[in-house]
Write a protein that holds these residues in place. Structure first.
Motif, mmCIF file in Angstrom:
data_model
loop_
_atom_site.group_PDB
_atom_site.id
_atom_site.type_symbol
_atom_site.label_atom_id
_atom_site.label_comp_id
_atom_site.label_asym_id
_atom_site.label_seq_id
_atom_site.Cartn_x
_atom_site.Cartn_y
_atom_site.Cartn_z
ATOM 1 N N CYS A 190 30.548 32.108 37.819
ATOM 2 C CA CYS A 190 29.819 31.084 39.016
ATOM 3 C C CYS A 190 28.199 31.345 38.536
ATOM 4 O O CYS A 190 27.458 30.353 38.730
ATOM 5 C CB CYS A 190 30.221 31.629 40.360
ATOM 6 N N LEU A 191 27.805 32.421 38.530
ATOM 7 C CA LEU A 191 26.411 32.796 38.315
ATOM 8 C C LEU A 191 25.877 31.939 36.812
ATOM 9 O O LEU A 191 24.847 31.368 36.989
ATOM 10 C CB LEU A 191 26.068 34.011 38.273
ATOM 11 N N GLU A 192 26.616 31.714 35.916
ATOM 12 C CA GLU A 192 26.159 30.932 34.786
ATOM 13 C C GLU A 192 26.731 29.729 34.623
ATOM 14 O O GLU A 192 26.389 29.019 33.508
ATOM 15 C CB GLU A 192 26.756 31.862 33.370
ATOM 16 N N GLY A 193 27.168 28.994 35.579
ATOM 17 C CA GLY A 193 27.482 27.723 35.521
ATOM 18 C C GLY A 193 28.697 26.998 34.886
ATOM 19 O O GLY A 193 28.729 26.104 34.204
ATOM 20 N N TYR A 194 29.691 27.890 34.743
ATOM 21 C CA TYR A 194 30.882 27.510 33.842
ATOM 22 C C TYR A 194 31.679 26.460 34.512
ATOM 23 O O TYR A 194 31.360 26.271 35.883
ATOM 24 C CB TYR A 194 31.910 28.729 33.806
ATOM 25 N N ALA A 195 32.233 25.458 33.798
ATOM 26 C CA ALA A 195 32.962 24.408 34.261
ATOM 27 C C ALA A 195 34.334 24.683 34.577
ATOM 28 O O ALA A 195 35.121 24.471 35.419
ATOM 29 C CB ALA A 195 32.494 23.148 33.539
ATOM 30 N N LEU A 196 34.830 25.448 33.644
ATOM 31 C CA LEU A 196 36.211 25.621 33.361
ATOM 32 C C LEU A 196 36.458 27.051 33.170
ATOM 33 O O LEU A 196 35.392 27.765 32.419
ATOM 34 C CB LEU A 196 37.093 25.086 32.465
ATOM 35 N N ASN A 197 37.688 27.853 33.470
ATOM 36 C CA ASN A 197 37.716 29.088 32.925
ATOM 37 C C ASN A 197 39.180 29.400 33.054
ATOM 38 O O ASN A 197 39.957 28.620 33.702
ATOM 39 C CB ASN A 197 36.965 30.308 33.379
ATOM 40 N N ILE A 198 39.655 30.261 32.057
ATOM 41 C CA ILE A 198 41.214 30.612 32.047
ATOM 42 C C ILE A 198 41.304 31.552 33.033
ATOM 43 O O ILE A 198 40.790 32.857 33.050
ATOM 44 C CB ILE A 198 41.864 31.000 30.839
ATOM 45 N N SER A 199 42.407 31.705 34.228
ATOM 46 C CA SER A 199 42.483 32.465 35.030
ATOM 47 C C SER A 199 43.711 33.430 34.388
ATOM 48 O O SER A 199 43.758 34.479 35.074
ATOM 49 C CB SER A 199 43.256 31.794 36.535
ATOM 50 N N GLY A 200 44.439 33.027 33.601
ATOM 51 C CA GLY A 200 45.596 34.035 33.319
ATOM 52 C C GLY A 200 46.704 33.050 32.445
ATOM 53 O O GLY A 200 46.617 31.623 32.651
ATOM 54 N N LEU A 201 47.259 33.820 31.622
ATOM 55 C CA LEU A 201 48.523 33.412 30.900
ATOM 56 C C LEU A 201 49.603 34.070 31.444
ATOM 57 O O LEU A 201 50.005 35.170 30.971
ATOM 58 C CB LEU A 201 48.253 33.423 29.546
ATOM 59 N N LEU A 202 50.499 33.525 32.423
ATOM 60 C CA LEU A 202 51.418 34.246 33.160
ATOM 61 C C LEU A 202 52.927 34.057 32.535
ATOM 62 O O LEU A 202 53.324 33.018 32.106
ATOM 63 C CB LEU A 202 51.469 33.699 34.558
ATOM 64 N N PRO A 203 53.368 35.282 32.336
ATOM 65 C CA PRO A 203 54.780 35.320 31.778
ATOM 66 C C PRO A 203 56.089 34.835 32.662
ATOM 67 O O PRO A 203 55.786 35.336 34.124
ATOM 68 C CB PRO A 203 55.066 36.418 31.465
ATOM 69 N N GLU A 204 56.877 33.883 32.416
ATOM 70 C CA GLU A 204 58.031 33.528 33.265
ATOM 71 C C GLU A 204 59.139 34.422 32.768
ATOM 72 O O GLU A 204 59.540 34.451 31.635
ATOM 73 C CB GLU A 204 58.334 31.955 33.193
ATOM 74 N N THR A 205 59.567 35.604 33.861
ATOM 75 C CA THR A 205 60.612 36.467 33.401
ATOM 76 C C THR A 205 61.355 36.814 34.399
ATOM 77 O O THR A 205 60.913 36.430 35.987
ATOM 78 C CB THR A 205 60.149 37.609 32.768
ATOM 79 N N SER A 206 62.661 37.304 34.500
ATOM 80 C CA SER A 206 63.537 37.706 35.445
ATOM 81 C C SER A 206 63.261 39.003 36.010
ATOM 82 O O SER A 206 63.835 39.385 37.173
ATOM 83 C CB SER A 206 64.876 37.602 35.027
ATOM 84 N N GLU A 207 62.025 39.761 35.638
ATOM 85 C CA GLU A 207 61.773 40.998 35.835
ATOM 86 C C GLU A 207 61.076 40.840 37.455
ATOM 87 O O GLU A 207 60.562 39.728 37.514
ATOM 88 C CB GLU A 207 61.186 41.687 34.989
ATOM 89 N N SER A 208 61.140 41.958 38.013
ATOM 90 C CA SER A 208 60.352 41.735 39.297
ATOM 91 C C SER A 208 58.968 42.549 39.425
ATOM 92 O O SER A 208 58.376 42.641 40.381
ATOM 93 C CB SER A 208 61.357 42.338 40.468
ATOM 94 N N GLU A 209 58.765 43.104 38.319
ATOM 95 C CA GLU A 209 57.674 44.340 38.454
ATOM 96 C C GLU A 209 57.020 44.194 37.065
ATOM 97 O O GLU A 209 57.527 44.730 36.086
ATOM 98 C CB GLU A 209 57.900 45.594 38.803
ATOM 99 N N CYS A 210 55.811 43.803 36.882
ATOM 100 C CA CYS A 210 55.256 43.467 35.528
ATOM 101 C C CYS A 210 54.026 44.595 35.105
ATOM 102 O O CYS A 210 53.345 44.513 34.216
ATOM 103 C CB CYS A 210 54.693 42.190 35.293
ATOM 104 N N ARG A 211 53.793 45.458 36.089
ATOM 105 C CA ARG A 211 52.577 46.525 35.808
ATOM 106 C C ARG A 211 52.720 47.396 34.656
ATOM 107 O O ARG A 211 53.871 47.654 34.232
ATOM 108 C CB ARG A 211 52.501 47.144 36.940
ATOM 109 N N THR A 212 51.693 47.420 33.901
ATOM 110 C CA THR A 212 51.479 48.558 32.936
ATOM 111 C C THR A 212 50.197 49.142 32.919
ATOM 112 O O THR A 212 49.216 48.840 33.565
ATOM 113 C CB THR A 212 51.453 47.376 31.566
ATOM 114 N N ALA A 213 50.340 50.282 32.553
ATOM 115 C CA ALA A 213 49.263 51.228 32.352
ATOM 116 C C ALA A 213 48.456 51.312 30.951
ATOM 117 O O ALA A 213 47.567 51.818 30.703
ATOM 118 C CB ALA A 213 49.594 52.780 32.675
#
Length: 218
Positions: A61-84
């Protein structure tokens, strides 16, 4: 070919509070379940900065971006995707990724939230994000400094003309209402596991009306 205007205009990297439930995002072990595809979320930075005071202080926001990527989200049957697993990138790769995902803390949070469901490490994942972003070509209306009123059908046709390999059902649009006026906040692109465009699944949300505003500046 580079898609995004990698100077003052890009979109942001949000946590995947973007239709996460509908995508079935998940598991703590890489390879826990096959990835059926991915959804890349491109955010309209000026709109997001205007709507959320907390995010308005972030680099995009401070640097005036017009677009940015929020994420590349996996489609999967799993219910928990966290990783350490570590989200640390080399200084060179971090600099490249920052062109489309400018907020380092958001990148780290994203990886820790979904990294357990992708068959790659953090460096490979963010390299994939860059590859997808560079291949995508976006209509000039999305990076204009002026506010524009746009018809959904016309915007979709522009994307299809600029990206011939993209089927009509591979792109979805999300809007938020501001004083009764719908504002475009996200564009979602759907991919097969091999990176080819595909028809979005029914779980990928879309809510824009036929006509909406593209906010040009914040």
């Amino acid at each position: 070919m580079i898609v995004f205007d990698y100077t003052p205009v890009l979109t942001r990297l949000a946590l995947f509070v973007v239709s996460g439930a509908g995508l079935g995002l998940c598991s703590s072990h890489v390879f826990a379940a096959p990835v059926q595809g991915y959804v890349m979320v491109v955010q309209m930075t000026p709109a997001v900065c205007m709507l959320d005071n907390q995010k308005s202080k972030k680099r995009k926001c401070l640097e005036g971006y017009a677009l940015n990527i929020s994420g590349l989200l996996p489609e999967t049957s799993e219910s928990e995707c966290r990783t350490a697993a570590s989200a640390v990138l080399s200084p060179l790769q971090a600099k490249v990724v920052a062109r489309v995902m400018p907020d380092e803390n958001s990148r780290i949070q994203l990886w820790h939230a979904i990294g357990g469901c992708v068959p790659m490490n953090a460096s490979q994942y963010f390299r994939t994000v860059i590859n997808y972003a560079e291949r995508l070509k976006v209509p000039t209306e999305l990076t204009s400094p002026e506010n524009r009123t746009m018809h959904l059908t016309n915007l979709r046709l522009q994307f299809l003309r600029l990206n011939p390999a993209m089927p009509a059902g591979a792109i979805k649009f999300n809007c938020a209402a501001v004083k009764g006026t719908p504002i475009l906040t996200e564009v979602k692109l759907c991919y097969k596991p091999n990176g080819q465009y595909k028809q979005c699944s029914t779980g990928v949300e879309t809510n824009c009306p036929n006509s909406f505003t593209i906010k040009g500046s914040y």
